[in-house]
Design a protein around this motif. Structure first.
Motif, PDB file in Angstrom:
ATOM      1  N   ALA A 241       0.997   0.876 -38.499  1.00 18.02           N
ATOM      2  CA  ALA A 241       2.394   1.133 -38.138  1.00 18.02           C
ATOM      3  C   ALA A 241       2.800   2.578 -38.393  1.00 18.02           C
ATOM      4  CB  ALA A 241       3.309   0.176 -38.916  1.00 18.02           C
ATOM      5  N   VAL A 242       2.480   3.114 -39.573  1.00 20.00           N
ATOM      6  CA  VAL A 242       2.880   4.485 -39.898  1.00 20.00           C
ATOM      7  C   VAL A 242       2.229   5.503 -38.962  1.00 20.00           C
ATOM      8  CG1 VAL A 242       2.751   6.296 -41.646  1.00 20.00           C
ATOM      9  CG2 VAL A 242       3.490   3.996 -42.289  1.00 20.00           C
ATOM     10  N   PRO A 243       0.900   5.440 -38.703  1.00 16.29           N
ATOM     11  CA  PRO A 243       0.312   6.392 -37.747  1.00 16.29           C
ATOM     12  C   PRO A 243       0.925   6.300 -36.355  1.00 16.29           C
ATOM     13  CG  PRO A 243      -1.410   5.387 -39.072  1.00 16.29           C
ATOM     14  CD  PRO A 243      -0.148   4.641 -39.373  1.00 16.29           C
ATOM     15  N   LEU A 244       1.230   5.078 -35.898  1.00  8.42           N
ATOM     16  CA  LEU A 244       1.829   4.933 -34.578  1.00  8.42           C
ATOM     17  C   LEU A 244       3.217   5.549 -34.539  1.00  8.42           C
ATOM     18  CD1 LEU A 244       1.770   3.767 -31.715  1.00  8.42           C
ATOM     19  CD2 LEU A 244       2.641   1.603 -32.674  1.00  8.42           C
ATOM     20  N   ARG A 245       4.015   5.290 -35.570  1.00  4.15           N
ATOM     21  CA  ARG A 245       5.373   5.833 -35.614  1.00  4.15           C
ATOM     22  C   ARG A 245       5.351   7.363 -35.666  1.00  4.15           C
ATOM     23  NH1 ARG A 245       8.662   7.189 -39.920  1.00  4.15           N
ATOM     24  NH2 ARG A 245       7.123   6.347 -41.389  1.00  4.15           N
ATOM     25  N   ARG A 246       4.454   7.918 -36.481  1.00  2.31           N
ATOM     26  CA  ARG A 246       4.383   9.371 -36.589  1.00  2.31           C
ATOM     27  C   ARG A 246       3.851  10.006 -35.314  1.00  2.31           C
ATOM     28  NH1 ARG A 246       2.215  10.479 -42.792  1.00  2.31           N
ATOM     29  NH2 ARG A 246       4.204  10.020 -43.821  1.00  2.31           N
ATOM     30  N   GLY A 247       2.914   9.352 -34.667  1.00  3.91           N
ATOM     31  CA  GLY A 247       2.396   9.897 -33.425  1.00  3.91           C
ATOM     32  C   GLY A 247       3.468  10.009 -32.355  1.00  3.91           C
TER      33      GLY A 247
ATOM     34  N   GLU B 155       8.142  17.085 -41.635  1.00  2.00           N
ATOM     35  CA  GLU B 155       8.272  15.745 -42.172  1.00  2.00           C
ATOM     36  C   GLU B 155       6.935  15.137 -42.581  1.00  2.00           C
ATOM     37  OE1 GLU B 155      10.368  13.404 -39.347  1.00  2.00           O
ATOM     38  OE2 GLU B 155      12.136  14.711 -39.299  1.00  2.00           O
ATOM     39  N   LEU B 156       5.835  15.704 -42.078  1.00  2.00           N
ATOM     40  CA  LEU B 156       4.526  15.198 -42.463  1.00  2.00           C
ATOM     41  C   LEU B 156       4.257  15.406 -43.951  1.00  2.00           C
ATOM     42  CD1 LEU B 156       2.189  16.284 -39.528  1.00  2.00           C
ATOM     43  CD2 LEU B 156       2.675  13.950 -40.262  1.00  2.00           C
ATOM     44  N   GLY B 157       4.804  16.483 -44.507  1.00  2.00           N
ATOM     45  CA  GLY B 157       4.625  16.747 -45.927  1.00  2.00           C
ATOM     46  C   GLY B 157       3.226  17.187 -46.300  1.00  2.00           C
ATOM     47  N   GLY B 158       2.497  17.778 -45.366  1.00  2.00           N
ATOM     48  CA  GLY B 158       1.139  18.207 -45.645  1.00  2.00           C
ATOM     49  C   GLY B 158       1.102  19.372 -46.622  1.00  2.00           C
ATOM     50  N   LYS B 159       0.316  19.238 -47.695  1.00  2.00           N
ATOM     51  CA  LYS B 159       0.181  20.285 -48.699  1.00  2.00           C
ATOM     52  C   LYS B 159      -1.134  21.025 -48.508  1.00  2.00           C
ATOM     53  CE  LYS B 159       2.763  17.716 -52.247  1.00  2.00           C
ATOM     54  NZ  LYS B 159       2.676  17.140 -53.616  1.00  2.00           N
TER      55      LYS B 159
ATOM     56  N   PRO C  27      -1.386  26.837 -44.370  1.00  2.00           N
ATOM     57  CA  PRO C  27      -0.225  26.041 -44.769  1.00  2.00           C
ATOM     58  C   PRO C  27       0.507  25.480 -43.560  1.00  2.00           C
ATOM     59  CG  PRO C  27      -0.325  28.084 -46.023  1.00  2.00           C
ATOM     60  CD  PRO C  27      -1.367  28.196 -44.959  1.00  2.00           C
ATOM     61  N   ALA C  28       0.986  24.241 -43.692  1.00  2.00           N
ATOM     62  CA  ALA C  28       1.676  23.588 -42.584  1.00  2.00           C
ATOM     63  C   ALA C  28       2.971  24.317 -42.250  1.00  2.00           C
ATOM     64  CB  ALA C  28       1.969  22.136 -42.948  1.00  2.00           C
ATOM     65  N   HIS C  29       3.291  24.349 -40.971  1.00  2.00           N
ATOM     66  CA  HIS C  29       4.515  24.971 -40.466  1.00  2.00           C
ATOM     67  C   HIS C  29       5.305  23.910 -39.713  1.00  2.00           C
ATOM     68  CE1 HIS C  29       7.008  27.438 -37.735  1.00  2.00           C
ATOM     69  NE2 HIS C  29       6.940  28.358 -38.680  1.00  2.00           N
ATOM     70  N   PRO C  30       6.630  23.978 -39.695  1.00  2.00           N
ATOM     71  CA  PRO C  30       7.411  22.953 -38.997  1.00  2.00           C
ATOM     72  C   PRO C  30       7.075  22.801 -37.523  1.00  2.00           C
ATOM     73  CG  PRO C  30       8.832  24.242 -40.439  1.00  2.00           C
ATOM     74  CD  PRO C  30       7.499  24.917 -40.436  1.00  2.00           C
TER      75      PRO C  30
ATOM     76  N   PRO D 251      -5.945  23.137 -23.685  1.00  2.00           N
ATOM     77  CA  PRO D 251      -4.558  23.198 -24.153  1.00  2.00           C
ATOM     78  C   PRO D 251      -3.731  22.091 -23.499  1.00  2.00           C
ATOM     79  CG  PRO D 251      -5.356  25.392 -23.635  1.00  2.00           C
ATOM     80  CD  PRO D 251      -6.415  24.429 -23.150  1.00  2.00           C
ATOM     81  N   GLY D 252      -2.868  21.494 -24.292  1.00  2.00           N
ATOM     82  CA  GLY D 252      -2.041  20.394 -23.807  1.00  2.00           C
ATOM     83  C   GLY D 252      -2.595  19.028 -24.127  1.00  2.00           C
ATOM     84  N   THR D 253      -3.840  18.949 -24.631  1.00  2.00           N
ATOM     85  CA  THR D 253      -4.424  17.663 -24.989  1.00  2.00           C
ATOM     86  C   THR D 253      -3.586  16.984 -26.058  1.00  2.00           C
ATOM     87  OG1 THR D 253      -6.656  18.452 -24.477  1.00  2.00           O
ATOM     88  CG2 THR D 253      -6.480  16.507 -25.876  1.00  2.00           C
ATOM     89  N   ARG D 254      -3.237  15.740 -25.821  1.00  2.00           N
ATOM     90  CA  ARG D 254      -2.430  14.984 -26.787  1.00  2.00           C
ATOM     91  C   ARG D 254      -3.266  14.668 -28.028  1.00  2.00           C
ATOM     92  NH1 ARG D 254       2.201  11.593 -26.382  1.00  2.00           N
ATOM     93  NH2 ARG D 254       2.963  11.420 -28.517  1.00  2.00           N
ATOM     94  N   VAL D 255      -2.638  14.679 -29.202  1.00  2.00           N
ATOM     95  CA  VAL D 255      -3.322  14.452 -30.467  1.00  2.00           C
ATOM     96  C   VAL D 255      -2.511  13.469 -31.312  1.00  2.00           C
ATOM     97  CG1 VAL D 255      -4.301  15.518 -32.534  1.00  2.00           C
ATOM     98  CG2 VAL D 255      -4.185  16.831 -30.396  1.00  2.00           C
ATOM     99  N   TRP D 256      -3.216  12.515 -31.910  1.00  2.00           N
ATOM    100  CA  TRP D 256      -2.608  11.606 -32.882  1.00  2.00           C
ATOM    101  C   TRP D 256      -3.192  11.941 -34.241  1.00  2.00           C
ATOM    102  CZ3 TRP D 256       0.889   7.614 -31.566  1.00  2.00           C
ATOM    103  CH2 TRP D 256       1.109   7.480 -30.197  1.00  2.00           C
ATOM    104  N   ALA D 257      -2.346  12.126 -35.223  1.00  2.00           N
ATOM    105  CA  ALA D 257      -2.799  12.520 -36.558  1.00  2.00           C
ATOM    106  C   ALA D 257      -2.326  11.495 -37.586  1.00  2.00           C
ATOM    107  CB  ALA D 257      -2.272  13.905 -36.923  1.00  2.00           C
ATOM    108  N   GLU D 258      -3.226  11.108 -38.478  1.00  2.00           N
ATOM    109  CA  GLU D 258      -2.911  10.197 -39.573  1.00  2.00           C
ATOM    110  C   GLU D 258      -3.006  10.973 -40.879  1.00  2.00           C
ATOM    111  OE1 GLU D 258      -5.414   6.735 -39.479  1.00  2.00           O
ATOM    112  OE2 GLU D 258      -5.658   6.899 -37.302  1.00  2.00           O
ATOM    113  N   GLY D 259      -1.991  10.882 -41.700  1.00  2.00           N
ATOM    114  CA  GLY D 259      -2.029  11.572 -42.977  1.00  2.00           C
ATOM    115  C   GLY D 259      -0.684  12.209 -43.282  1.00  2.00           C
ATOM    116  N   PRO D 260      -0.676  13.176 -44.198  1.00  2.00           N
ATOM    117  CA  PRO D 260      -1.829  13.819 -44.845  1.00  2.00           C
ATOM    118  C   PRO D 260      -2.422  12.959 -45.959  1.00  2.00           C
ATOM    119  CG  PRO D 260       0.195  14.721 -45.709  1.00  2.00           C
ATOM    120  CD  PRO D 260       0.607  13.776 -44.626  1.00  2.00           C
ATOM    121  N   TYR D 261      -3.710  13.228 -46.242  1.00  2.00           N
ATOM    122  CA  TYR D 261      -4.443  12.495 -47.252  1.00  2.00           C
ATOM    123  C   TYR D 261      -5.060  13.466 -48.259  1.00  2.00           C
ATOM    124  CZ  TYR D 261      -4.191   8.672 -43.839  1.00  2.00           C
ATOM    125  OH  TYR D 261      -3.757   7.722 -42.956  1.00  2.00           O
ATOM    126  N   GLY D 262      -5.429  12.911 -49.411  1.00  2.45           N
ATOM    127  CA  GLY D 262      -6.169  13.666 -50.407  1.00  2.45           C
ATOM    128  C   GLY D 262      -5.312  14.214 -51.522  1.00  2.45           C
TER     129      GLY D 262
END
Length: 453
Positions: free
Chosen positions: A224-230, A259-263, A289-292, A314-325
């Motif tokens: 659910a979370v990866p789908l919502r964020r994607g 909002e991803l909060g990646g460190k 470092p992550a940028h908005p 360029p333009g390829t859609r991407v789904w990202a899960e995380g951040p992790y670690g």
């Protein structure tokens, strides 16, 4: 140790704030063992006496079966990718616990199967083959349970190191999903046949609560979370730039990325919606470092998936899960920090090099001078923050130097006073840990995280 092209500046004084460490990594094992004790208490409270060989074998079979069922829930919870666990315990440590727990679970399940068959055959005065046939074909849900048990065994064989080396990460990852089916198939026979559950409503409710709770965690954090964020962040490839032979940086744009909060030091699992790539999500670290509005990963060719990233349009859609670690500044315990990178292990350390406050030194090892990735950025960061970066090469032979305690101490005479963040190939990591320990760096100050999951 010989260095080449060393950029050296005086460190700029920056006040170091001692991080507040989480107690979660210490509580998790306690909770797991407390649950195991509760499972044993269930057997104890439901067992009036154990008499004769058949009773002892059957009792041992019940105990191992209960522990195997409980261990299944623990294994799934450890890999549910809950931020509370992932960011404090660390993805690599959770993976190691999961692997160790998997071996224990399969051993318990195998012991349960053999002990129950043997104990029941003694009780009914039949041979083992006949008793096995009776159990599988005539006991409720045991045919499904047998299929689940065989799936567990197959997963264990495929997860062995020798088997893993012969298959790709993507293949192993999807074969591992068989454990979900195995747990589903074996769950029913525990309640249908387990002497500790039949007629014991509180025990049944506790077991249902445990497994439904774990299922809810998996459904939420893994799907659910990866789908919502994607859908919200709408990540796309902006550009692909070469950094070194076989190394490229993939620049991505999106919305609300803050909002991803990646460190710095963390990674995400990336699913690129391109032919041959869409069906798997691979882990790659943020190399800046992550940028908005944009993110960046830097990847070295190590297989079909990573090689294909160099040709993303360029333009390829991407789904990202995380951040992790948990490979972040939160692990820091000392004012001075050494970042020790090998090869493409520079990616998380590059982001930490830019953002960690205080006295920071970077040692970057590579095979040849041309293999250094992001070198211009590293020099610019060093100049800006008045830090030190050492470039160490293995070739040509005149510059070759082993990774030893003496060599590291030559670069940094006060090495034992440093926190060390370490990232690189497995062989380099093992050698570095041994060298650091020999040089007097306490184990608690050596922070490393394996991204080969």
């Amino acid at each position: 140790m010989t260095t080449t092209s060393i950029t050296t500046y005086a460190s700029r004084g920056t006040r170091h704030r001692r991080p507040r460490h989480s107690i979660v990594p210490f509580l998790v094992p306690l909770v797991i063992w407390a649950g195991a004790a509760g499972v044993l208490a269930l057997w104890w409270s439901d067992t009036t006496s154990v008499v004769g060989p058949a009773g002892w074998l059957t009792g041992a079979g019940r105990i191992t079966g209960l522990l195997a069922g409980y261990a299944c829930a623990v294994l799934l919870a450890l890999m549910a990718r809950m931020p509370l666990l992932d960011h404090t315990v660390g993805t690599d440590r959770l993976a190691r616990w999961h692997a160790l727990g998997g071996r224990c679970t399969i051993s318990l399940a195998l012991a349960h199967t053999l002990l129950i068959i043997w104990g029941y055959s003694l009780t009914s005065h039949t041979n083992v083959v006949s008793q096995t046939s009776t159990l599988v074909l005539h006991y409720p849900d045991l045919l499904k349970g047998t299929v689940g048990f065989l799936l567990f065994l197959a997963t264990g064989v495929l997860s062995a190191r020798a088997a893993r080396r012969r298959m790709s990460y993507e293949t192993w990852h999807y074969l591992h999903f068989a454990t979900y089916l195995a747990v589903f198939l074996t769950f029913g026979h525990q309640l249908s046949n387990g002497a500790d559950f039949v007629g014991n409503r509180p025990a049944q409710l506790a077991w249902y609560t445990l497994f439904l709770g774990v299922t809810a965690l998996l459904a939420w954090y893994r799907f659910a979370v990866p789908l919502r964020r994607g859908l919200r962040h709408r990540l796309r490839v902006a550009a692909v730039h070469p950094e070194a032979p076989g190394v490229v940086s993939v620049h991505l744009t999106g919305e609300h990325l803050d909002e991803l909060g990646g460190k710095p030091g963390q990674f995400l699992r990336w699913r690129f919606m391109a032919r041959g790539l869409w069906w798997t999500a691979n882990p790659y670290s943020l190399s800046a470092p992550a940028h908005p509005r944009h993110l960046r990963i830097t990847v070295k060719t190590a297989g079909g998936h990573s090689a294909a990233l160099a040709h993303l349009a360029p333009g390829t859609r991407v789904w990202a899960e995380g951040p992790y670690g948990g490979f972040t500044a939160n692990r820091r315990t000392a004012p001075k920090v050494l970042l020790l990178a090998g090869g493409v292990g520079i990616t998380p350390l590059r982001a930490l090099f830019e953002t960690l406050p205080g006295d920071v030194t970077l040692v970057y090892r590579s095979r040849r001078p041309d293999d250094f990735a992001l070198r211009g950025e590293l020099d610019a960061i060093a100049a800006h923050r008045r830090a030190t970066v050492h470039y160490v090469v293995d070739e040509p032979a005149g510059y070759s130097s082993p990774l030893t305690a003496r060599g590291l101490s030559t670069l940094m005479p006060d090495l034992a006073a440093h926190d060390v963040y370490l990232c690189g190939p497995p062989g380099m990591t093992q050698a570095a840990i041994a060298a650091l320990r020999e040089a007097g760096v306490p184990a608690r100050r050596i922070h490393h995280e394996s991204f080969a999951l």
